[in-house]
Design a protein around this motif. Structure first.
Motif, PDB file in Angstrom:
ATOM      1  N   SER A 144      51.319  17.751  -7.852  1.00  0.00           N
ATOM      2  CA  SER A 144      49.988  17.949  -7.284  1.00  0.00           C
ATOM      3  C   SER A 144      50.032  17.607  -5.802  1.00  0.00           C
ATOM      4  CB  SER A 144      48.949  17.096  -8.010  1.00  0.00           C
ATOM      5  OG  SER A 144      49.244  15.736  -7.843  1.00  0.00           O
ATOM      6  N   THR A 145      49.170  18.257  -5.071  1.00  0.00           N
ATOM      7  CA  THR A 145      49.119  18.109  -3.629  1.00  0.00           C
ATOM      8  C   THR A 145      47.756  17.556  -3.242  1.00  0.00           C
ATOM      9  OG1 THR A 145      50.518  20.058  -3.454  1.00  0.00           O
ATOM     10  CG2 THR A 145      49.394  19.370  -1.462  1.00  0.00           C
ATOM     11  N   LEU A 146      47.729  16.721  -2.238  1.00  0.00           N
ATOM     12  CA  LEU A 146      46.475  16.203  -1.725  1.00  0.00           C
ATOM     13  C   LEU A 146      45.922  17.218  -0.738  1.00  0.00           C
ATOM     14  CD1 LEU A 146      44.598  13.770  -1.910  1.00  0.00           C
ATOM     15  CD2 LEU A 146      45.759  12.804   0.053  1.00  0.00           C
ATOM     16  N   CYS A 147      44.722  17.697  -0.999  1.00  0.00           N
ATOM     17  CA  CYS A 147      44.083  18.711  -0.161  1.00  0.00           C
ATOM     18  C   CYS A 147      42.777  18.160   0.395  1.00  0.00           C
ATOM     19  CB  CYS A 147      43.778  19.968  -0.966  1.00  0.00           C
ATOM     20  SG  CYS A 147      45.193  20.670  -1.813  1.00  0.00           S
ATOM     21  N   LYS A 180      38.705  14.571   0.007  1.00  0.00           N
ATOM     22  CA  LYS A 180      40.081  14.703  -0.468  1.00  0.00           C
ATOM     23  C   LYS A 180      40.067  15.015  -1.962  1.00  0.00           C
ATOM     24  CE  LYS A 180      42.233  12.769   3.275  1.00  0.00           C
ATOM     25  NZ  LYS A 180      41.482  13.403   4.309  1.00  0.00           N
ATOM     26  N   VAL A 181      40.854  16.015  -2.360  1.00  0.00           N
ATOM     27  CA  VAL A 181      41.000  16.396  -3.761  1.00  0.00           C
ATOM     28  C   VAL A 181      42.479  16.648  -4.031  1.00  0.00           C
ATOM     29  CG1 VAL A 181      38.707  17.411  -4.007  1.00  0.00           C
ATOM     30  CG2 VAL A 181      40.583  18.832  -3.212  1.00  0.00           C
ATOM     31  N   THR A 182      42.856  16.614  -5.306  1.00  0.00           N
ATOM     32  CA  THR A 182      44.227  16.940  -5.671  1.00  0.00           C
ATOM     33  C   THR A 182      44.243  18.290  -6.366  1.00  0.00           C
ATOM     34  OG1 THR A 182      44.007  15.730  -7.745  1.00  0.00           O
ATOM     35  CG2 THR A 182      44.995  14.551  -5.901  1.00  0.00           C
ATOM     36  N   ALA A 183      45.291  19.065  -6.090  1.00  0.00           N
ATOM     37  CA  ALA A 183      45.431  20.392  -6.669  1.00  0.00           C
ATOM     38  C   ALA A 183      46.906  20.752  -6.734  1.00  0.00           C
ATOM     39  CB  ALA A 183      44.686  21.415  -5.819  1.00  0.00           C
ATOM     40  N   ALA A 184      47.219  21.805  -7.466  1.00  0.00           N
ATOM     41  CA  ALA A 184      48.601  22.272  -7.531  1.00  0.00           C
ATOM     42  C   ALA A 184      49.004  22.895  -6.197  1.00  0.00           C
ATOM     43  CB  ALA A 184      48.763  23.276  -8.658  1.00  0.00           C
ATOM     44  N   GLN A 185      48.032  23.536  -5.521  1.00  0.00           N
ATOM     45  CA  GLN A 185      48.268  24.136  -4.208  1.00  0.00           C
ATOM     46  C   GLN A 185      46.965  24.063  -3.425  1.00  0.00           C
ATOM     47  OE1 GLN A 185      48.954  27.403  -6.381  1.00  0.00           O
ATOM     48  NE2 GLN A 185      47.127  28.539  -5.904  1.00  0.00           N
ATOM     49  N   CYS A 186      47.059  24.217  -2.123  1.00  0.00           N
ATOM     50  CA  CYS A 186      45.877  24.112  -1.271  1.00  0.00           C
ATOM     51  C   CYS A 186      45.461  25.463  -0.703  1.00  0.00           C
ATOM     52  CB  CYS A 186      46.133  23.133  -0.128  1.00  0.00           C
ATOM     53  SG  CYS A 186      46.362  21.444  -0.679  1.00  0.00           S
ATOM     54  N   SER A 187      45.742  26.535  -1.401  1.00  0.00           N
ATOM     55  CA  SER A 187      45.338  27.853  -0.921  1.00  0.00           C
ATOM     56  C   SER A 187      45.287  28.814  -2.090  1.00  0.00           C
ATOM     57  CB  SER A 187      46.330  28.357   0.127  1.00  0.00           C
ATOM     58  OG  SER A 187      47.599  28.517  -0.454  1.00  0.00           O
ATOM     59  N   LYS A 209      42.120  25.043  -9.089  1.00  0.00           N
ATOM     60  CA  LYS A 209      41.645  23.936  -9.921  1.00  0.00           C
ATOM     61  C   LYS A 209      41.943  22.637  -9.184  1.00  0.00           C
ATOM     62  CE  LYS A 209      41.499  21.955 -14.427  1.00  0.00           C
ATOM     63  NZ  LYS A 209      41.595  22.177 -15.836  1.00  0.00           N
ATOM     64  N   VAL A 210      40.899  21.834  -8.990  1.00  0.00           N
ATOM     65  CA  VAL A 210      41.043  20.579  -8.260  1.00  0.00           C
ATOM     66  C   VAL A 210      40.425  19.443  -9.069  1.00  0.00           C
ATOM     67  CG1 VAL A 210      40.969  21.717  -6.003  1.00  0.00           C
ATOM     68  CG2 VAL A 210      38.859  20.851  -7.000  1.00  0.00           C
ATOM     69  N   LEU A 251      40.293  25.089   1.474  1.00  0.00           N
ATOM     70  CA  LEU A 251      41.164  23.933   1.292  1.00  0.00           C
ATOM     71  C   LEU A 251      42.281  23.955   2.325  1.00  0.00           C
ATOM     72  CD1 LEU A 251      41.699  23.831  -2.574  1.00  0.00           C
ATOM     73  CD2 LEU A 251      40.250  22.350  -1.215  1.00  0.00           C
ATOM     74  N   ALA A 252      42.685  22.773   2.728  1.00  0.00           N
ATOM     75  CA  ALA A 252      43.832  22.625   3.617  1.00  0.00           C
ATOM     76  C   ALA A 252      44.633  21.429   3.138  1.00  0.00           C
ATOM     77  CB  ALA A 252      43.385  22.406   5.057  1.00  0.00           C
ATOM     78  N   SER A 253      45.918  21.445   3.408  1.00  0.00           N
ATOM     79  CA  SER A 253      46.740  20.291   3.060  1.00  0.00           C
ATOM     80  C   SER A 253      46.228  19.083   3.814  1.00  0.00           C
ATOM     81  CB  SER A 253      48.200  20.551   3.429  1.00  0.00           C
ATOM     82  OG  SER A 253      48.700  21.605   2.665  1.00  0.00           O
ATOM     83  N   ALA A 254      46.147  17.964   3.130  1.00  0.00           N
ATOM     84  CA  ALA A 254      45.672  16.741   3.774  1.00  0.00           C
ATOM     85  C   ALA A 254      46.652  16.355   4.869  1.00  0.00           C
ATOM     86  CB  ALA A 254      45.530  15.624   2.759  1.00  0.00           C
ATOM     87  N   PRO A 255      46.148  15.938   6.026  1.00  0.00           N
ATOM     88  CA  PRO A 255      47.059  15.584   7.119  1.00  0.00           C
ATOM     89  C   PRO A 255      47.909  14.380   6.751  1.00  0.00           C
ATOM     90  CG  PRO A 255      44.796  15.003   7.665  1.00  0.00           C
ATOM     91  CD  PRO A 255      44.764  15.740   6.370  1.00  0.00           C
ATOM     92  N   THR A 256      49.138  14.421   7.182  1.00  0.00           N
ATOM     93  CA  THR A 256      50.051  13.302   6.959  1.00  0.00           C
ATOM     94  C   THR A 256      50.449  12.731   8.302  1.00  0.00           C
ATOM     95  OG1 THR A 256      51.912  14.826   6.939  1.00  0.00           O
ATOM     96  CG2 THR A 256      50.978  14.236   4.809  1.00  0.00           C
ATOM     97  N   GLN A 257      50.813  11.477   8.296  1.00  0.00           N
ATOM     98  CA  GLN A 257      51.234  10.831   9.529  1.00  0.00           C
ATOM     99  C   GLN A 257      52.607  11.367   9.925  1.00  0.00           C
ATOM    100  OE1 GLN A 257      49.594   8.709  11.399  1.00  0.00           O
ATOM    101  NE2 GLN A 257      47.825   8.439  10.089  1.00  0.00           N
ATOM    102  N   VAL A 258      52.711  11.900  11.117  1.00  0.00           N
ATOM    103  CA  VAL A 258      53.972  12.436  11.613  1.00  0.00           C
ATOM    104  C   VAL A 258      54.345  11.663  12.862  1.00  0.00           C
ATOM    105  CG1 VAL A 258      55.141  14.473  12.504  1.00  0.00           C
ATOM    106  CG2 VAL A 258      53.415  14.716  10.727  1.00  0.00           C
ATOM    107  N   ALA A 259      55.594  11.227  12.914  1.00  0.00           N
ATOM    108  CA  ALA A 259      56.055  10.489  14.095  1.00  0.00           C
ATOM    109  C   ALA A 259      56.098  11.432  15.289  1.00  0.00           C
ATOM    110  CB  ALA A 259      57.440   9.922  13.829  1.00  0.00           C
ATOM    111  N   GLU A 260      55.751  10.901  16.466  1.00  0.00           N
ATOM    112  CA  GLU A 260      55.751  11.732  17.661  1.00  0.00           C
ATOM    113  C   GLU A 260      57.176  12.104  18.027  1.00  0.00           C
ATOM    114  OE1 GLU A 260      53.651  10.458  21.092  1.00  0.00           O
ATOM    115  OE2 GLU A 260      51.947   9.764  19.946  1.00  0.00           O
TER     116      GLU A 260
END
Length: 156
Positions: A26-29, A57-64, A69-70, A86-95
């Motif tokens: 599942s993906t966080l969307c 924020k919701v969980t789903a198998a895919q965000c598009s 189903k969420v 829906l969009a993928s939930a942002p994740t922390q990315v190192a600069e």
């Protein structure tokens, strides 16, 4: 008969081995639309279970995709929403480390930010909602103008 049963069991095991991990992921969307109706089944005619606000924020198998189903983060709400919102939930990315630019030739071309698909979808959704609001206002004004005209005709 035993070969037939054995082949059925092996086929079922193969399907389970490949399908279960794919279904379990599942993906966080995140909801990108200002409001989204969570429906009981994948249909516009289905009962609305809840209304999800932007950045929920919701969980789903895919965000598009079409109907997705969420379930809520706490697992209390389950249903279907339109994948376009829906969009993928942002994740922390190192600069990334800054690249060194030589002083000899400064760049005169400014980099324009290209909007992501999520931003474009959100802008389109907001514009559609604005247009719908204007259309409703116009319909209401036309009704009121008709009423005024009919009362003026009666007075004559």
């Amino acid at each position: 008969m035993r070969k037939h049963i054995r082949s059925i069991v092996l086929a079922a095991a193969a399907v389970a081995a490949f399908a279960v991990p794919a279904l379990a992921e599942s993906t966080l969307c995140t909801i990108t639309a200002p409001e989204m109706r969570l429906r009981k089944s994948p249909s516009k005619k289905a009962k609305v279970v809840a209304i999800l606000k932007k950045d929920t924020k919701v969980t789903a198998a895919q965000c598009s995709g079409g109907w997705v189903k969420v379930s809520s983060e706490d697992g209390k709400l389950n249903g279907y929403v339109g994948g376009w919102a829906l969009a993928s939930a942002p994740t922390q990315v190192a600069e990334a480390p800054a690249t060194q630019v030589s002083d000899a030739a400064p760049s005169t071309v400014a980099q324009k930010e290209v909007p992501s698909n999520e931003k474009l979808a959100m802008q389109i959704t907001e514009l559609r909602l604005n247009v719908l609001g204007i259309e409703r206002d116009m319909q209401q004004m036309h009704k009121e103008i008709r009423k005024i005209k009919s009362t003026l005709r009666r007075r004559k």
